[in-house]
Design an enzyme around this catalytic site. Structure first.
Site, PDB file in Angstrom:
ATOM      1  CE  LYS A  89      -6.806 -13.150  -1.992  1.00 13.96           C
ATOM      2  NZ  LYS A  89      -6.475 -13.009  -0.678  1.00 13.96           N
ATOM      3  CE  LYS A 116      -4.610  -0.067   0.349  1.00 13.71           C
ATOM      4  NZ  LYS A 116      -4.711  -1.490  -0.283  1.00 13.71           N
ATOM      5  CE  LYS A 167     -12.377  -4.614  -0.496  1.00 12.67           C
ATOM      6  NZ  LYS A 167     -11.778  -5.767   0.361  1.00 12.67           N
TER       7      LYS A 167
END
Ligand code: TRP
Length: 328
Positions: free
Chosen positions: A192, A111, A195
Site C-alpha cells: 500500500k 505491529k 508514509k
C-alpha cells in the site's frame, strides 16, 4: 439526512493514497450526507511521535481537508481532543471489549510481529475508535479497507451494548471507497502507498511534494515488460495502480481509463498520470497556503461546538444505562 463519521490519523504527511481513498470521497459525500470528520490526535500518539512533527502534521491535515473542498458550512470538522466526552466513552468501550477481540485485530498483530515495543494505548486503540464512531450515532463510516476490521469491532460492541442495556447505539456500516481504496506504492505496487513505506521517498507522492518531485516519482513508477496499458492487478500491478490513480482523479471508471490509453506506450501513459497528479497538487498547495490562522481556529471551534451536545447526551445516556451516574 443520514450521518457519516470518519477520523483521520495524520501521523505523517498526507499523500495521494489518502487523497483518493479518504479525502475525495468525503467531499463527494457532503451533498448527500451530514458529514463529520475529525482529526484523531489521540490515535496519533499511540506510537511515539515527535511533538513538533505532530503539530505540523495536524495543521497540514486540516488545511488540506479544507483545500480539497471539505466545506465547514456543510460538514463538521473537529479535533478529537476538543470533545472530551469521546475519550471518556473510549474508556467505557474498552471495558466492554473482550481482550480476545483486540488480539484478533490485524493491525495490532502485524505491529506486534515486528517485535517493536507497543504501548497499551496502541493495543486499545480500536476501543477508542469504537467511541469515536458510536458517540455520533452515525449510519456510515467511510474508511480505508485496513480499517474495516475496526469498524466491525465497533459494530459488535454496539450490538452487544444494545442487547444488554437496551437500544442505544446505531450499528454503523463501513463504507469502503470503490475506486482507489487501495492505492499502492509506486516503487513496490504489492504494498500500500504509505508514509511508513521504507522506500517512502520514491513510492509515495505527498500532497506537499513539489510538482517536480511528484512528476519524477510518477515517471519512475515500477511497471513491467508487457508493454500494454491494461488493468491486470495480478500481472501488471504497477500499471493497474497508475490506472486506478488516473481514473480516481479524472472521476472516470477503470475501463474508461484503459480505453483512453489503448495504443499508448508506458511513457506517454505515465506522463498523462503525472499531469493529472501535478494539476491536483498545484491547486491543493495554493489553497493550503491561503487560510489564515484565525480561520483555521474558528473552523475547529465551531466543529467541536457542533458535536459536543450530542456527545454529552450520548455519554450521559450510556453512563445512566450502566448505572454509573449520580447527579441528574
Ligand atoms: N484508525 C483510523 C486510521 O488509522 C483513524 C480513525 C480513528 C478513524 N478513529 C476513527 C476512522 C473513527 C474512522 C472512524 O486511519
Amino acid at each position: 439526512m443520514k450521518k457519516m463519521i470518519s477520523g483521520i490519523k495524520p501521523t505523517g504527511q498526507l499523500h495521494l493514497g489518502n487523497y483518493i481513498g479518504a479525502l475525495q470521497p468525503f467531499v463527494q459525500s457532503q451533498e448527500e450526507f451530514d458529514v463529520n470528520v475529525f482529526i484523531a490526535n489521540l490515535h496519533c500518539i499511540t506510537m511515539p511521535i515527535d511533538p513538533e512533527e505532530l503539530q505540523t502534521n495536524l495543521r497540514d491535515a486540516l488545511r488540506f481537508y479544507l483545500a480539497v473542498g471539505l466545506d465547514p458550512k456543510k460538514s463538521t470538522i473537529f479535533l478529537q481532543t476538543d470533545v472530551h466526552e469521546i475519550a471518556q466513552l473510549g474508556f467505557i468501550m474498552s471495558c466492554l471489549t473482550p481482550m480476545g477481540e483486540l488480539n484478533r485485530m490485524t493491525q495490532y498483530k502485524d505491529k506486534k510481529d515486528t517485535g517493536i515495543s507497543l504501548s497499551s494505548g496502541f493495543y486499545t486503540y480500536p476501543t477508542l475508535m469504537t467511541a469515536d464512531i458510536l458517540i455520533h450515532k452515525a449510519q456510515y463510516v467511510p474508511v480505508g479497507d485496513d480499517q474495516k476490521q475496526h469498524v466491525e469491532l465497533a459494530r459488535n460492541t454496539a450490538e452487544r451494548f444494545n442487547n444488554r442495556f437496551g437500544d442505544t447505539f446505531v450499528v454503523p456500516e463501513p463504507v469502503i471507497a470503490k475506486v482507489g481504496s487501495r492505492i499502492m506504492s509506486l516503487s513496490d505496487p504489492s504494498k500500500k502507498m504509505s508514509k511508513s513505506d521504507k522506500d517512502g521517498e520514491k513510492g509515495v507522492v505527498y500532497l506537499k511534494d513539489t510538482l517536480k518531485v511528484a512528476r519524477k516519482k510518477i515517471m519512475s513508477a515500477v511497471t513491467d515488460s508487457i508493454g500494454i496499458v491494461q488493468y491486470d492487478v495480478e500481472n501488471q500491478p504497477g500499471i493497474a495502480n497508475l490506472l486506478t490513480i488516473y481514473a480516481a482523479l479524472k472521476k472516470i471508471s477503470i475501463p474508461e481509463a484503459v480505453s483512453e490509453f489503448k495504443d499508448v506506450q508506458y511513457g506517454g501513459f505515465k506522463k498523462a498520470v503525472a499531469d493529472e497528479v501535478c494539476a491536483l497538487l498545484e491547486v491543493l498547495q495554493e489553497k493550503h497556503q491561503s487560510y489564515d490562522e484565525a480561520y483555521i481556529e474558528s473552523v475547529l471551534q465551531e466543529g467541536a461546538d457542533k458535536v459536543r451536545p450530542t456527545a454529552q447526551a450520548v455519554l450521559k445516556e450510556v453512563q445512566e444505562k450502566l448505572g454509573m451516574e449520580i447527579l441528574k
